[in-house]
Design an enzyme around this catalytic site. Structure first.
Site, PDB file in Angstrom:
ATOM      1  N   HIS A   1       0.835  -1.206   0.000  1.00 30.70           N
ATOM      2  CA  HIS A   1       0.000   0.000   0.000  1.00 30.70           C
ATOM      3  C   HIS A   1       0.869   1.255   0.000  1.00 30.70           C
ATOM      4  CE1 HIS A   1      -3.435   2.568   1.520  1.00 30.70           C
ATOM      5  NE2 HIS A   1      -2.401   3.248   2.018  1.00 30.70           N
ATOM      6  N   GLU A   2       1.797   1.329   0.938  1.00 29.90           N
ATOM      7  CA  GLU A   2       2.583   2.554   1.092  1.00 29.90           C
ATOM      8  C   GLU A   2       3.517   2.788  -0.090  1.00 29.90           C
ATOM      9  OE1 GLU A   2       2.233   4.965   3.267  1.00 29.90           O
ATOM     10  OE2 GLU A   2       0.552   3.900   4.168  1.00 29.90           O
TER      11      GLU A   2
ATOM     12  N   HIS B   1       1.847   4.458  -2.879  1.00 32.45           N
ATOM     13  CA  HIS B   1       1.817   5.921  -2.779  1.00 32.45           C
ATOM     14  C   HIS B   1       3.040   6.524  -3.476  1.00 32.45           C
ATOM     15  CE1 HIS B   1      -1.739   6.507  -0.428  1.00 32.45           C
ATOM     16  NE2 HIS B   1      -1.295   5.835   0.625  1.00 32.45           N
TER      17      HIS B   1
ATOM     18  N   GLU C   1      -5.667   6.820  -1.978  1.00 32.63           N
ATOM     19  CA  GLU C   1      -5.756   5.749  -0.983  1.00 32.63           C
ATOM     20  C   GLU C   1      -6.312   4.473  -1.598  1.00 32.63           C
ATOM     21  OE1 GLU C   1      -4.585   5.518   1.973  1.00 32.63           O
ATOM     22  OE2 GLU C   1      -3.850   7.581   2.018  1.00 32.63           O
TER      23      GLU C   1
ATOM     24  N   HIS D   1      -9.657   8.073   3.499  1.00 33.13           N
ATOM     25  CA  HIS D   1      -9.787   6.633   3.666  1.00 33.13           C
ATOM     26  C   HIS D   1     -11.254   6.211   3.584  1.00 33.13           C
ATOM     27  CE1 HIS D   1      -5.874   7.594   5.502  1.00 33.13           C
ATOM     28  NE2 HIS D   1      -5.502   6.398   5.062  1.00 33.13           N
TER      29      HIS D   1
END
Length: 591
Positions: free
Chosen positions: A387-388, A391, A420, A484
Site C-alpha cells: 500500500h505505502e 503511494h 488511498e 480513507h
C-alpha cells in the site's frame, strides 16, 4: 495519502523514457498488428512533439504565454500511442495543479490531453505583498516547526490561479509543506510530507473504543536453522548472496543480500537496484544516510520475534522486494519511480511511533515499533508495505492530492481518496503476486493487524469497515469525505470489475459485493482489471483526478487495451455505474 505535488519545489525533472506496455506480462493486453517497438522514435523526439502540440492546441491544453513545460515521464505504448507527463512553470514559478499529460499517436500527432487545471494558470496579481520572511513565519506557525526557504509559486489548485509562497517546514511530528497566499497571508494548505498508513481519524477511533492493533507475530521463530549464504568464497567483493530471514509475519523468507567479505553480509539487494533496509535506531530522521546498516556474519536476519531488531528488517526487505517484483514483472516498471533506483526502508523509526509511512523526502518506507498503547508492534506487514510503496508510484505519476487537510492531519477530497484506493488496490495485488501461504492473498487490507473487525478496509464491500466509515457508493458528500472513508468508491468499482457482484469464495475468503442500482456485474478477472487501472493511473490521471475523472480514465485505458466495443470496456462502465459514478451524476460544475 501524502501530497507530493504541492510540496514539490523542483521543476527541472529528468526525462525518463519508459515502455510500460503490458506485452509479455501476466496482465498483457491483446496483441495487435499495430504493435511496434519503442525504438522508432526517441524519448527526446516524443517530448519535443508533445511540447509543441501543447502550445499549438492551447485552447484544449490551457498552456499559454509565460508557461514552460518540463517533461516528467515519457510513456510509449506497444500499440503505438505516446504520452508525455509535464509539470509546468509560469514565468519561472512552479504551478501547483498545473500538471498535464499530452497524448500523441505513433506518428507524433496530437490526440488529446489530460490536465489538472481547467482554467488559466496566470495569476491576476503578480507582485507579492508578503515578503518571503513573512511567509516563512506564517508557515512555521501553521505547521509548528522550523521553516525552510520560501519560494514563489502559482497555486492553480482551487479553480483560480493565485500568487503564493511554498514553504517546507521541519516540525516535531515530521516535515510538511505549507502554501501561503502571497497577497493576504492566508495559509492555503498545510500538508504532511509523509503518508501514514493509519490516519489520525482511525487512531482516535481506536482510542475511543479501547481497541489495539496487535498483529500476531513469531510464526517464523520455529523455522529451521539458517543455511547462511549460498555464495562460495570469492576473490572479489562485493558479490550477490542468498540468505534468509525469520520475519515477524510470514515466517522464514529468502532474501537476496550483498556479501562484502568472506563472513560479512549487508541487507542490501544488488539485483533490485540496491534496495536496502536500515535501522533508524529510534531517530526520527528523514535522511536514509543516517540509518544504521544491517550487517551479519551468517547472512541470517532476525529470529521471528521483536526481541531481535533484524526480524522487522526481514519483513520490510521482503515486502519491498515483493512489491518491486510485482510492478516489474507485471508492468515492466523498474523501481517505484520507474528510474531503476533503489527502494529503501528504515525500521525502528522514532520513539514509540505507532505507524508506517511512505516519505518522499527520504524516498523510503519508515516503520515505527508501535506506541505501546494502541499499536503494539511494528507495522511491517506485506499489504501495508505494498500500500505505502504504491503511494510512491502515485507520487511518481499522477501525484493525486487531497483538497484540504484539517488541523489534526486528516485529509479530505476525492483525489486523495482515489490515491488511498489505488494504494489498497495495488497493495492487495502485491499479496496475490507473492502468494505466500503464511499471508494468504485476498481483497482485504490490514487483515493481519489484529483488529476486532478482522481487517482495516476491504474492496468488495467497503462499508463493512466501521472504524473509518468507508463508503460503498458515490454521493455528493464524498467530494469532501476523509480520504480513507471516500476510498471505498473506486476500490469497490475495481473489485466489481475484477470479480463481479454477489456472493463468492476466493481462496479462503468469502465476499458478497453489493451494487448501488441492484445490477449484476460479471467480472473480467483481476489481471485485466489491474491492467486497466494501472494504465489509467499512468496515462490518464493527474493531480486533481476525482472519481468521475477516474471513470473516464479507466474507460480510455480499457479502449487502449481491449477496444471500445469490448466486453472489458462495457464492464468498466457497468462497474462504475454500480458504485453510482455515471455521466448523469457528474457534478454540475464539471459538466
Amino acid at each position: 495519502m501524502r501530497s507530493a505535488h504541492i510540496r514539490s519545489v523542483a521543476v527541472a525533472v529528468a526525462v525518463v523514457a519508459v515502455a510500460t506496455g503490458l506485452a509479455d506480462t501476466a496482465l498483457a493486453g491483446p496483441t495487435t498488428g499495430a504493435q511496434q517497438t519503442a525504438a522508432a522514435t526517441t524519448a527526446a523526439q516524443v517530448v519535443q512533439a508533445a511540447r509543441a502540440a501543447a502550445f499549438a492546441h492551447a485552447t484544449a491544453t490551457g498552456v499559454g504565454a509565460g508557461d514552460e513545460l518540463q517533461a516528467q515521464d515519457v510513456m510509449i505504448d506497444p500499440e503505438g500511442a505516446r504520452h508525455v507527463r509535464f509539470v509546468r512553470t509560469h514565468r519561472g514559478m512552479p504551478v501547483l495543479g498545473g500538471d498535464l499529460v499530452v497524448h500523441l499517436s505513433r506518428r507524433l500527432a496530437y490526440t488529446g490531453v489530460t490536465r489538472a487545471a481547467d482554467h488559466t494558470v496566470k495569476p491576476a496579481v503578480t507582485e507579492a505583498k508578503l515578503t518571503a520572511e513573512q511567509a516563512e513565519e506564517k508557515a512555521a506557525s501553521a505547521a509548528g516547526g522550523e521553516a525552510g526557504t520560501a519560494q514563489l509559486v502559482v497555486d492553480a489548485r482551487d479553480g483560480a490561479a493565485a500568487l503564493a509562497y511554498q514553504v517546507p517546514v521541519d516540525g516535531d511530528s515530521g516535515s510538511s509543506t505549507v502554501v501561503v497566499d502571497a497577497l493576504t497571508g492566508k495559509v492555503r494548505s498545510n500538508t504532511p510530507d509523509s503518508d501514514q498508513f493509519l490516519s489520525p481519524k482511525v487512531l482516535k477511533t481506536l482510542r475511543r473504543r479501547g481497541e489495539t492493533v496487535d498483529p500476531a507475530t513469531g510464526i517464523g521463530a520455529q523455522a529451521e536453522a539458517f543455511a547462511g549464504s549460498s555464495v562460495a568464497a570469492a576473490p572479489h567483493y562485493p558479490v550477490t548472496a542468498h540468505g534468509s530471514g525469520k520475519s515477524l509475519f510470514v515466517g522464514k523468507v529468502a532474501l537476496t543480500t550483498t556479501q562484502t567479505a568472506r563472513t560479512s553480509f549487508l541487507l542490501k539487494d544488488p539485483t533490485r537496484y540496491g534496495t536496502e533496509t536500515r535501522d533508524a535506531k529510534g531517530k526520527e530522521t528523514e535522511s536514509f544516510a543516517q540509518g544504521t546498516k544491517f550487517t551479519s556474519t551468517t547472512d541470517s536476519w532476525g529470529n521471528g520475534a521483536t526481541t531481535n531488531r533484524g526480524s522487522a528488517a526481514a519483513d520490510a526487505q521482503y515486502g519491498i522486494t515483493e512489491t518491486l517484483d510485482f510492478y516489474k514483472k507485471t508492468f515492466g516498471r523498474k523501481g517505484i519511480a520507474n528510474n531503476s533506483k533503489p527502494a529503501r526502508a528504515m525500521v525502528h523509526w522514532g520513539n514509540k511511533v505507532g505507524n508506517a509511512f511512505w516519505d518522499s523526502t527520504c524516498g523510503c518506507m519508515l516503520y515505527g515499533d508501535g506506541d505501546g498503547q494502541e499499536i503494539k508492534k511494528p507495522l511491517v506487514v506485506l499489504d501495508v508495505t505494498g500500500h505505502e510503496l504504491t503511494h510512491g508510484v502515485v507520487d511518481a505519476t499522477a501525484k493525486l492530492e487531497p483538497t484540504r487537510v484539517d488541523n489534526d492531519g486528516n485529509q479530505f477530497g476525492e483525489p486523495g481518496a482515489l490515491n488511498e484506493s489505488l494504494a489498497d488496490i495495488f497493495g492487495s495485488n502485491v499479496e496475490f503476486f507473492a502468494n505466500n501461504p503464511k499471508n494468504p492473498p485476498n481483497y482485504l487490507l490490514g487483515e493481519k493487524l489484529g483488529l476486532a473487525q478482522k481487517f482495516l478496509r476491504r474492496l468488495d464491500h467497503p462499508s463493512l469497515d466501521v472504524l473509518e466509515g468507508t463508503v460503498d457508493y458515490w454521493s455528493p458528500a464524498v467530494e469532501d469525505a476523509e480520504v480513507h472513508a471516500g476510498s471505498g468508491v473506486s476500490s469497490h468499482a475495481f473489485y466489481l470489475l475484477a470479480e463481479g457482484s454477489g456472493r463468492k469464495t476466493i481462496g479462503a475468503t468469502t465476499y458478497d459485493s453489493p451494487t448501488y442500482d441492484g445490477s449484476t456485474v460479471t467480472g473480467i478477472g483481476r489481471a485485466k482489471a489491474t491492467a486497466i487501472f494501472y494504465r489509467a493511473l499512468t496515462r490518464y490521471m493527474v493531480s486533481s483526478t476525482d472519481f468521475h475523472d477516474a471513470r473516464i480514465a479507466t474507460l480510455k485505458a480499457a479502449t487502449d487495451l481491449y477496444g471500445a466495443s469490448s466486453a472489458e470496456y462495457r464492464t468498466v462502465d457497468q462497474a462504475w455505474a454500480a458504485v453510482n459514478v455515471t455521466v448523469a451524476d457528474t457534478p454540475a460544475a464539471r459538466r
